[in-house]
Motif scaffolding. Sequence first.
Motif, mmCIF file in Angstrom:
data_model
loop_
_atom_site.group_PDB
_atom_site.id
_atom_site.type_symbol
_atom_site.label_atom_id
_atom_site.label_comp_id
_atom_site.label_asym_id
_atom_site.label_seq_id
_atom_site.Cartn_x
_atom_site.Cartn_y
_atom_site.Cartn_z
ATOM 1 N N GLN A 31 -27.139 11.418 -75.108
ATOM 2 C CA GLN A 31 -27.412 12.804 -74.725
ATOM 3 C C GLN A 31 -28.221 12.873 -73.435
ATOM 4 N N GLU A 35 -26.742 14.940 -70.479
ATOM 5 C CA GLU A 35 -27.483 16.149 -70.120
ATOM 6 C C GLU A 35 -28.078 16.104 -68.710
ATOM 7 N N ARG A 109 -22.362 18.897 -81.573
ATOM 8 C CA ARG A 109 -21.641 20.108 -81.184
ATOM 9 C C ARG A 109 -22.544 21.334 -81.296
ATOM 10 N N GLN A 112 -24.793 21.367 -78.222
ATOM 11 C CA GLN A 112 -24.120 21.802 -77.006
ATOM 12 C C GLN A 112 -23.727 23.274 -77.047
ATOM 13 N N ASN A 124 -17.158 22.021 -75.625
ATOM 14 C CA ASN A 124 -17.886 21.600 -76.808
ATOM 15 C C ASN A 124 -17.154 20.452 -77.499
ATOM 16 N N TYR A 127 -17.993 17.230 -75.857
ATOM 17 C CA TYR A 127 -19.398 16.838 -75.766
ATOM 18 C C TYR A 127 -19.732 15.607 -76.610
ATOM 19 N N THR A 175 -25.297 29.803 -77.041
ATOM 20 C CA THR A 175 -25.647 28.434 -76.696
ATOM 21 C C THR A 175 -26.870 27.985 -77.461
ATOM 22 N N ALA A 179 -26.329 22.993 -72.626
ATOM 23 C CA ALA A 179 -25.836 21.781 -71.983
ATOM 24 C C ALA A 179 -24.454 21.992 -71.402
ATOM 25 N N SER A 180 -24.195 21.323 -70.319
ATOM 26 C CA SER A 180 -22.886 21.369 -69.687
ATOM 27 C C SER A 180 -22.447 19.955 -69.387
#
Length: 182
Positions: A31, A35, A109, A112, A124, A127, A175, A179-180
Amino acid sequence: MALDLSGLTQDQQIAAAAAYAGVPESVVRGQWRVESANGQAKRDADGVIRSHSGAQGDFQVMPATQAVIEARAGKRYNVRNFQDNLEMYAHIMRENMQMAKGDVTTALRIYQGGPNRKIWGKYNAAYAPAVLGGKSAPAPTQRGTAAVASAQGALPPVTSLSDAWEGSGNMTDTTWSGASIT
């Protein structure tokens, strides 16, 4: 049990955060990589790693989420500080693991895209595989559910994702972390 990362090396902090959240260290590291490119993502004029949706820091925590965590913990967090961002992340993932009943993929999930599965979409879906490096998530275990909660200071039990978020003020339905992975 409260989470205290002070006085630890970064590797020890990651290990402690993973244990607190009930996830493998590889998930925390994955992550962090997704991130913020391990903290190397572009910083804005304020020196903060910030996404297009406003999520901040190494683990891309939304300001509204930060405010809830600060209220719960009774302390202020600095999004420019790795240790503070990691501690917020650990609180979020611990709660997500409880909502997901120990399922790491579902917890990712939720991190995200929030708990509303109806809005998860293609980013998502990508992710968890991005975080896990294309590997399968560990199987759900008791470690991520009641065992973690009782060993580390139980959060209220949740019966469904919507119950967990109803009136909590934690997030909106759009959201969780902002996160993207794009």
